[in-house]
Motif scaffolding. Structure first.
Motif, short mmCIF file in Angstrom:
data_model
loop_
_atom_site.label_atom_id
_atom_site.label_comp_id
_atom_site.label_asym_id
_atom_site.label_seq_id
_atom_site.Cartn_x
_atom_site.Cartn_y
_atom_site.Cartn_z
N ARG A 50 0.88 -1.18 0.00
CA ARG A 50 0.00 0.00 0.00
C ARG A 50 0.91 1.22 0.00
N PRO A 51 1.34 1.68 -1.18
CA PRO A 51 2.33 2.77 -1.25
C PRO A 51 1.82 4.02 -0.53
N HIS A 52 2.75 4.71 0.12
CA HIS A 52 2.41 5.96 0.80
C HIS A 52 2.63 7.10 -0.18
N VAL A 53 1.55 7.74 -0.58
CA VAL A 53 1.66 8.77 -1.62
C VAL A 53 2.07 10.12 -1.07
N LYS A 54 2.38 10.20 0.22
CA LYS A 54 2.79 11.48 0.82
C LYS A 54 4.13 11.97 0.30
N THR A 55 4.97 11.08 -0.19
CA THR A 55 6.28 11.50 -0.69
C THR A 55 6.12 12.31 -1.97
N ALA A 56 5.40 11.72 -2.94
CA ALA A 56 5.32 12.36 -4.25
C ALA A 56 4.12 13.30 -4.38
N LYS A 57 3.00 12.99 -3.71
CA LYS A 57 1.76 13.79 -3.84
C LYS A 57 1.50 14.12 -5.31
N CYS A 58 1.51 13.08 -6.13
CA CYS A 58 1.54 13.27 -7.58
C CYS A 58 0.81 12.11 -8.23
N LEU A 59 -0.23 12.39 -9.00
CA LEU A 59 -1.01 11.31 -9.61
C LEU A 59 -0.18 10.44 -10.56
N PRO A 60 0.61 11.01 -11.46
CA PRO A 60 1.36 10.13 -12.37
C PRO A 60 2.37 9.23 -11.65
N VAL A 61 2.96 9.71 -10.55
CA VAL A 61 3.88 8.83 -9.81
C VAL A 61 3.10 7.65 -9.23
N GLY A 236 5.20 -0.88 8.18
CA GLY A 236 6.08 -0.46 7.13
C GLY A 236 6.71 0.89 7.17
N SER A 237 7.81 0.91 6.46
CA SER A 237 8.62 2.07 6.12
C SER A 237 9.51 1.56 5.00
N THR A 238 10.15 2.44 4.27
CA THR A 238 11.01 1.97 3.19
C THR A 238 12.14 1.06 3.70
N PRO A 239 12.84 1.44 4.77
CA PRO A 239 13.93 0.53 5.20
C PRO A 239 13.41 -0.83 5.67
N THR A 240 12.32 -0.84 6.46
CA THR A 240 11.87 -2.14 6.97
C THR A 240 11.26 -2.97 5.84
N ALA A 241 10.60 -2.33 4.88
CA ALA A 241 10.03 -3.08 3.76
C ALA A 241 11.12 -3.78 2.96
N VAL A 250 1.82 -10.57 8.68
CA VAL A 250 1.58 -9.22 8.15
C VAL A 250 0.73 -9.33 6.90
N THR A 251 -0.28 -8.46 6.77
CA THR A 251 -1.13 -8.51 5.57
C THR A 251 -0.83 -7.40 4.57
N GLU A 252 -0.20 -6.33 5.04
CA GLU A 252 0.17 -5.28 4.07
C GLU A 252 1.34 -4.47 4.57
N VAL A 253 2.08 -3.94 3.60
CA VAL A 253 3.26 -3.12 3.87
C VAL A 253 3.02 -1.73 3.28
N ARG A 254 3.36 -0.72 4.07
CA ARG A 254 3.31 0.66 3.58
C ARG A 254 4.75 1.18 3.44
N ALA A 255 5.01 1.91 2.37
CA ALA A 255 6.33 2.52 2.19
C ALA A 255 6.15 3.70 1.25
N GLY A 256 6.93 4.75 1.47
CA GLY A 256 6.73 5.97 0.68
C GLY A 256 7.96 6.44 -0.06
N VAL A 257 9.04 6.68 0.68
CA VAL A 257 10.16 7.42 0.09
C VAL A 257 10.94 6.58 -0.91
N TYR A 258 10.68 5.26 -0.95
CA TYR A 258 11.42 4.40 -1.88
C TYR A 258 11.24 4.83 -3.33
N VAL A 259 10.14 5.52 -3.65
CA VAL A 259 9.93 5.91 -5.05
C VAL A 259 11.03 6.85 -5.52
N PHE A 260 11.50 7.72 -4.62
CA PHE A 260 12.55 8.69 -4.98
C PHE A 260 13.91 8.33 -4.36
#
Lengths: 403, 403
Positions: A50-61, A236-241, A250-260
């Motif tokens: 379940r990606p965290h969109v707070k990093t990019a706040k961008c629809l195309p990303v 989740g977080s990018t490092p732990t993921a 665990v049923t889902e992982v969240r991570a955000g900053v990995y996109v950038f």
């Protein structure tokens, strides 16, 4: 409202040197590689992302993220797949563009209930989090007459860094019991191990990922033993993921900053410097030779004031200097940093502080600055200039801001 | 383009408690008092005021500033009076709304020449700054065929804090000589004494204001003695503007943060805490009683990461806690601060760090956070919620961002 069928991007091919500075660059090949790396890892672990969109706040990303997850066969992936948001404004924007399975991962308070209700009414499958009996009672009362129930995860604290209840404490069951009535549905638990940002080395990252997993699973098991359904265990977080060795329970992982990625992730050993996809293009605007200063037109407004990690990690100032093509300048992981900044001025010095080692480049020379913290630096900009493999600007992608 | 005749504001009266948090508040009576204070001082000194719109980036705030300056009889004041900008985007926005006398106070480089040309073509009386022979030659060459000349000020360094040339150095005259041709017009000198932000006490502020004045005037006199016209001597910062004892030889003063004031200005003795007009409204979202933490929904995204002044000044963390009505909580200038933050979470602790002195308020309680640096905190928000004397929200004023 945004038309969910409208194209998310528009073409705009131009040379990098045509941009006015400062400008936020997004290297598309690096972005795609980062998306694929996480997707492959989640597919291997067999856990929903379940990606965290707070990093990019961008629809195309977010759309590119969904595509990568679908291609890799990540469980639960979809064309507009599950996302995590840090603000209800993100929820509004993504919902209007077709994303419908949204978890708002900041403790909910009463002045946001009406907004949550509006999102549910608009057909969003919204999940919220809380960690107190007071909040649970207030939400239960407010939601009593909502036609669609809101899903609730109880926030669990697995590292003592922020919000949440102890997995082994009495409050966990008290909060579960305080959720009542047809307007709320207890779905399970959520945790975020921010402590991963202080972990030195792979072994420490693996250990903190296991601590995050074990705490969340323990909390869910205690809820289930007490008779509460708790189907969702979200971590989740990018490092732990990326460093978790197994995610049993665990049923889902969240991570955000990995996109950038960013200098903090590089310092932790989570990525290499040449995997950082976001950077700030800037121009040399002057020099103070006596002090060894090179002035650039990226100050804290363009870079943010995020100084990255403290305590044992290399000080990167407000960012690390690369040439216009994104190659770090100097030996040993880069030698020139933005050592201080005003609103629209950055002061570049050698890492050593030695004034004799000035970055002596003509006024007008283009440079890139790698960010300490991509979430913070990107937030200072209204859009991304998307760079293709040839280094030319292919598109402009909008960000949004606010609450 | 914005219609210069359109109203800059729209009414929206609602109680404070109706706002979702976090939200950026602007107390209109405090704003007006701050505007009147500076206007009265400039009228007394008899010097033109060129407000720096980088702090507010908001058309109605600039319009209110013009009104205050007109009412006080500040030299040069007008309905759309002279302004200073930190980005060409500010110049675009203000020009479209009718402001025409604009100084862009960041060293110009070649990738902004086309933008400068567009603004001149649109009828803006634009002044730019530079501090190198290279930039002077490049601009002279680019502007050679522009039908309207661009006014140029040479940036002078009067405190060793940032950009600019020494008032007594050879480079000053070399840069003046490098400006040539019909496209550029040397108008004088500009300086900014950022050293004022490190001045402890009134005597130190008066001394640095005099240092700023004397250096700028010396530079202008040297240009004039060498045969260059240098009618403009532009100085300023909020502290030096308010503490200058005399401004002989200065033709205009620039100041920005005075419109809002902030904790840095209070620490310098430039304002009182109850004169700070901008604050962030936030809600208590939880507690970690063992650690003495109160969690709020204002993290670094809402507050910025600006930690204010270092070295001898009181540490205010990421901001000082007030009640919902804006009164500082606790004795002796406030006791609770935002001691750390994640993106959307702030952690409030007692200033002493004593976990026994937790701010024990129910989840959902509204608080305000006074900003360390108003320019940085305001930049994190898309608009201001304008509060009237009764504490109700009267209007929403838009900000803009980007370059």
């Amino acid at each position: 409202m945004h038309d969910a069928n409208a194209p998310l991007t528009r073409p705009l091919t131009r040379p990098l040197a045509d941009l006015e500075t400062p400008a936020l660059l997004l290297d598309e090949p690096r972005l795609q590689a980062n998306l694929q790396r996480m997707a492959a890892r989640m597919a291997q672990l067999g856990v929903r992302l379940r990606p965290h969109v707070k990093t990019a706040k961008c629809l195309p990303v977010a759309a590119a993220t969904d595509s990568a997850n679908l291609a890799a066969g990540v469980p639960g992936a979809g064309e507009r797949g599950p996302i995590t948001v840090s603000t209800l404004r993100e929820a509004d924007q993504f919902a209007a563009a077709g994303w419908r399975d949204i978890t708002y991962a900041v403790g909910l308070t009463a002045n946001k209930f009406a907004h949550v209700h509006r999102l549910l009414d608009a057909g969003v499958a919204l999940t919220v989090i809380l960690d107190s009996v007071d909040a649970a009672r207030a939400l239960s009362a407010a939601a009593a007459d909502w036609p669609v129930p809101v899903a609730v995860l109880i926030e669990v604290d697995t590292d003592g860094q922020r919000a949440g209840l102890r997995p082994d404490g009495a409050a966990l069951l008290e909060v579960a019991a305080a959720l009542s009535g047809s307007g709320v549905r207890l779905d399970g638990v959520l945790t975020h191990c921010g402590g991963a940002y202080h972990a030195h080395g792979e072994a420490a990252l693996r250990a903190i990922a296991e601590q995050e997993r074990a705490g969340a699973v323990q909390a869910a098991q205690r809820l289930r033993a007490a008779g509460f359904a708790a189907p969702v265990v979200s971590v989740g977080s990018t490092p732990t993921a990326l460093f978790a060795e197994q995610l049993a329970g665990v049923t889902e992982v969240r991570a955000g900053v990995y996109v950038f990625m960013d200098l903090m992730m590089a310092a932790l050993g989570v990525c290499r410097l040449d995997e950082i996809a976001a950077s700030v293009l800037t121009s040399v605007i002057g020099h103070q030779p006596d002090k060894g200063w090179t002035l650039i037109d990226a100050g804290w407004m363009a870079l943010s004031r995020d100084r990255g990690l403290a305590g044992g990690f290399t000080d990167q100032g407000l960012g690390l200097i690369c040439d216009a093509d994104g190659r770090v300048i100097g030996d040993g992981g880069g030698e020139w940093i933005v050592s201080s900044a005003n609103q629209e001025h950055g002061i570049v010095t050698h890492r050593s502080g030695d004034p004799a080692r000035r970055l002596d480049l003509p006024v007008g020379t283009l440079l890139r600055v790698l960010p300490n913290h991509a979430c913070a630096t990107a937030a200072q900009h209204p859009h991304y200039e998307l760079l293709g493999a040839d280094g030319a600007v292919r598109q402009r992608w909008a960000r949004f801001m606010g609450w």
